[in-house]
Design an enzyme around this catalytic site. Sequence first.
Site, PDB file in Angstrom:
ATOM      1  N   LYS A 120     -22.199  -8.898   5.221  1.00 23.01           N
ATOM      2  CA  LYS A 120     -21.881 -10.381   5.662  1.00 23.01           C
ATOM      3  C   LYS A 120     -23.352 -10.789   5.358  1.00 23.01           C
ATOM      4  O   LYS A 120     -23.388 -11.289   4.695  1.00 23.01           O
ATOM      5  CB  LYS A 120     -21.836 -10.667   7.357  1.00 23.01           C
ATOM      6  CG  LYS A 120     -22.365 -11.638   7.433  1.00 23.01           C
ATOM      7  CD  LYS A 120     -21.764 -11.854   9.077  1.00 23.01           C
ATOM      8  CE  LYS A 120     -22.663 -11.871   9.782  1.00 23.01           C
ATOM      9  NZ  LYS A 120     -23.596 -12.541   9.914  1.00 23.01           N
ATOM     10  N   ASP A 138     -18.254 -13.860   9.239  1.00 19.31           N
ATOM     11  CA  ASP A 138     -18.902 -13.671  10.521  1.00 19.31           C
ATOM     12  C   ASP A 138     -17.342 -14.088  11.829  1.00 19.31           C
ATOM     13  O   ASP A 138     -16.401 -14.224  11.701  1.00 19.31           O
ATOM     14  CB  ASP A 138     -20.100 -14.861  10.889  1.00 19.31           C
ATOM     15  CG  ASP A 138     -19.165 -16.093  10.259  1.00 19.31           C
ATOM     16  OD1 ASP A 138     -17.678 -16.609  10.518  1.00 19.31           O
ATOM     17  OD2 ASP A 138     -20.247 -17.336  11.453  1.00 19.31           O
TER      18      ASP A 138
END
Length: 218
Positions: A120, A138
Amino acid sequence: MKKADIFEFYRRLAELNPHPETELESGNAYQLLVAVVLSAQATDVGVNKATRRLFEEVKTPRQMVALGEEGLKQHIRTIGLFNTKAKNVIALSKALIADHDGEVPADRDALEKLPGVGRKTANVVMNVAFGAETFAVDTHIFRVGNRTGLAPGKTPLAVEKKLDKETPQPFRVHAHHWLILHGRYVCKARKPECWRCVEVDLCAYKPKTPAPKEKAAA
């Protein structure tokens, strides 16, 4: 969600916010990388408060290493998990110096090899610093993707791959920012604000949240 609906979904978000940006404050790719690492399990607002003075002093990996782990902790102690994060930031800074001449690599695999940098984080840096068409999933994007039907998936990676496959041009570069902001401010976790959502007719979420009732005047 059908292709035409996906296009319309993004078109509406783009119309509301043509040039979305990360809410993390930074002055260069290195500072962005540090800020994203610090933002894990923390709010962007909290990270910005901690990094404003830090980034006045530290702009490069070499300056961070010179500051040292204890010096860094003094700046970021208001952020959750600051001990572990300080250790990782110093370690990744040393790795950047040793392996990349102090520069942040524009490569996801190279970024993921840095201490404290997951997929991420690498995706955010690739997108924001280098304009890559990446999708940093997220908790907000994971929720929006599943709740709306835009990109359903059981894991963040599954949602990411679905977004990568289904998101059309010209929306790919800004897609993850639009989705994060939508999840943060409209499609909230506990009580989505469906009554003011521009996607309400496209969304697969059935128990639409009604507008709050106005309090009667005294």
